[in-house]
Design a protein around this motif. Structure first.
Motif, PDB file in Angstrom:
ATOM      1  N   THR A  69       0.830  -1.200   0.000  1.00 50.88           N
ATOM      2  CA  THR A  69       0.000   0.000   0.000  1.00 50.88           C
ATOM      3  C   THR A  69       0.866   1.252   0.000  1.00 50.88           C
ATOM      4  O   THR A  69       0.621   2.204  -0.768  1.00 50.88           O
ATOM      5  N   LEU A  73       1.067   4.105  -2.980  1.00 50.81           N
ATOM      6  CA  LEU A  73       0.763   5.521  -2.745  1.00 50.81           C
ATOM      7  C   LEU A  73       1.899   6.421  -3.230  1.00 50.81           C
ATOM      8  O   LEU A  73       1.659   7.548  -3.680  1.00 50.81           O
ATOM      9  N   LEU A 121      -9.447   6.259  -3.421  1.00 53.61           N
ATOM     10  CA  LEU A 121      -8.817   7.249  -2.545  1.00 53.61           C
ATOM     11  C   LEU A 121      -9.835   8.180  -1.909  1.00 53.61           C
ATOM     12  O   LEU A 121      -9.458   9.074  -1.146  1.00 53.61           O
ATOM     13  N   THR A 141      -5.680  14.511  -8.134  1.00 58.29           N
ATOM     14  CA  THR A 141      -5.032  13.353  -7.514  1.00 58.29           C
ATOM     15  C   THR A 141      -4.145  13.772  -6.353  1.00 58.29           C
ATOM     16  O   THR A 141      -4.161  13.155  -5.280  1.00 58.29           O
ATOM     17  N   TYR A 144      -6.215  14.588  -3.221  1.00 58.90           N
ATOM     18  CA  TYR A 144      -6.729  13.428  -2.493  1.00 58.90           C
ATOM     19  C   TYR A 144      -5.619  12.623  -1.845  1.00 58.90           C
ATOM     20  O   TYR A 144      -5.803  12.053  -0.762  1.00 58.90           O
ATOM     21  N   LEU A 145      -4.457  12.573  -2.473  1.00 61.34           N
ATOM     22  CA  LEU A 145      -3.333  11.861  -1.867  1.00 61.34           C
ATOM     23  C   LEU A 145      -2.860  12.565  -0.600  1.00 61.34           C
ATOM     24  O   LEU A 145      -2.424  11.915   0.363  1.00 61.34           O
ATOM     25  N   ILE A 148      -4.608  11.389   2.469  1.00 56.83           N
ATOM     26  CA  ILE A 148      -4.437   9.990   2.870  1.00 56.83           C
ATOM     27  C   ILE A 148      -3.272   9.848   3.843  1.00 56.83           C
ATOM     28  O   ILE A 148      -2.143  10.221   3.548  1.00 56.83           O
ATOM     29  N   TRP A 153      -5.672   5.131   7.304  1.00 59.14           N
ATOM     30  CA  TRP A 153      -6.497   4.537   6.247  1.00 59.14           C
ATOM     31  C   TRP A 153      -6.756   3.061   6.501  1.00 59.14           C
ATOM     32  O   TRP A 153      -7.873   2.578   6.331  1.00 59.14           O
ATOM     33  N   PHE A 166      -6.717  -1.029  -3.925  1.00 61.65           N
ATOM     34  CA  PHE A 166      -5.935   0.053  -4.536  1.00 61.65           C
ATOM     35  C   PHE A 166      -4.571  -0.451  -5.002  1.00 61.65           C
ATOM     36  O   PHE A 166      -4.198  -0.250  -6.160  1.00 61.65           O
TER      37      PHE A 166
END
Length: 274
Positions: A69, A73, A121, A141, A144-145, A148, A153, A166
Motif C-alpha cells: 500500500t 501511494l 482514494l 489526484t 486526495y493523496l 491519505i 487509512w 488500490f
C-alpha cells in the motif's frame, strides 16, 4: 487463532494472505480454491503449502499488504496522471481487439482504471470529470493523496479493504501500462502482407516523434504508423466478427437439422410401436 488476521481473509474475491508452511487447525492437507461463479470453495489436488492467516500488524493489514500500500501511494500521482495521458492508439495494442469495429473508445480503459483508483482514494463516483485535462487530473489526484494517511487509512476494515484493492489495481496498471513505452510485440493483429503475428510496436526515437509498427519477419518490409495500424486492426476485427457469426449460424443450422432428424426418428418409432 487468537489474533486479528489480515483483512484479505474476509475478502472472498481476493486470495487470503497466509503464513507459508503454517496450517490452520482444520487443514486437511489439501489446497482449496475459490470458484467465483459458484461462489464457493472446493478442494484441489494440490498439497497445501500454508493456510494459517497472516496476522494484521498495521491496522487491519498484514506487513506485506501494508508495504504494498505504501509503495503504491508513492507512485500513485505519476501512475494516475500517466493513465489519463495515454493516447488511444497505444491502447488499441495494449488491450487487444475487444471493442467495436469502428474502433471508437468513448472512455478508454486506462481512464476507467484512473477513475477506479481515485475513487478508492475517496473521490466521489464516477471519478474524474469527463473533460478534465491531464493538469487537472494531476491536481485532483495530488489533493486526495494529501488527505491519505496510510496508518489511519488501514486502521478501519473498510479502509483496509480499499487499500488492498488500490495496490492490486496499481500493480495491474503498472504491468499493463509501464511509464516508459518500450518496443514489444503486438498482440492479436496480423501483418497485412505476410499475415503472421509478427508486428512490433516501436516507440518514438525522439520526443514527440512518430510511433512505428513494423513486421519483424525478415522477408517482409511492412511498416505503418499509428493511424494506419488502428485502421488495420479495425478491419481485422470486422473480419473476425464476421467469421464468428458465420460459424455460429452454421452451428445453429446443424443443431436444428439434428433436432429435426431426431423428431422424425421418434415419430417413426412411435408409429411402428402402434
Amino acid at each position: 487463532m487468537s489474533y486479528l488476521p489480515c483483512v484479505t481473509v474476509t475478502m472472498e474475491d481476493i486470495r487470503s494472505c497466509v503464513i507459508r508452511d503454517q496450517h490452520a487447525s482444520n487443514c486437511d492437507g489439501m489446497e482449496w480454491q475459490y470458484d467465483r461463479e459458484a461462489e464457493c470453495s472446493y478442494p484441489s489436488n494440490l498439497e497445501c503449502k500454508g493456510c494459517l492467516p497472516a496476522p494484521a500488524e498495521h491496522g487491519a493489514l498484514c506487513y506485506s499488504c501494508f508495504e504494498k500500500t505504501r509503495e503504491a501511494l508513492k507512485i500513485a500521482l505519476d501512475m494516475i496522471t500517466h493513465l489519463c495521458s495515454i493516447e488511444r492508439a497505444q491502447q488499441l495494442d495494449k488491450n487487444g481487439i475487444r471493442t467495436s469495429a469502428t474502433w471508437i473508445l468513448p472512455i478508454p480503459n486506462t481512464w476507467r482504471t484512473a477513475d477506479e483508483l481515485i475513487m478508492l482514494l475517496g473521490h466521489p463516483a464516477p471519478g474524474f470529470p469527463s473533460d478534465a485535462s491531464v493538469f487537472e487530473v494531476d491536481a485532483i489526484t495530488e489533493r486526495y493523496l494529501d488527505l491519505i494517511d496510510a496508518d489511519e487509512w488501514v486502521s478501519r476494515g473498510d479502509g483496509a479493504e480499499a487499500a488492498v484493492r488500490f495496490f492490486r489495481l496499481m500493480q495491474n496498471a503498472l504491468a499493463q501500462h509501464p511509464f516508459e513505452d518500450v518496443e514489444h510485440q503486438v498482440k492479436n493483429v496480423r501483418c497485412n502482407e505476410c499475415r503472421q503475428l509478427t508486428l512490433l510496436w516501436k516507440p518514438p526515437l525522439d520526443f514527440e516523434g512518430p510511433v512505428r509498427i513494423e513486421c519483424s519477419n525478415t522477408a517482409c518490409t511492412f511498416v505503418v504508423d499509428e493511424a494506419q495500424y488502428a485502421a488495420l486492426a479495425s478491419d481485422q476485427l470486422a473480419k473476425v466478427k464476421s467469421a464468428i457469426r458465420e460459424r455460429k449460424t452454421a452451428e445453429l443450422a446443424d443443431a436444428r437439422a439434428a433436432r429435426a432428424i431426431e423428431k422424425r426418428r421418434i415419430k417413426v418409432a412411435a408409429r411402428g410401436a402402434a
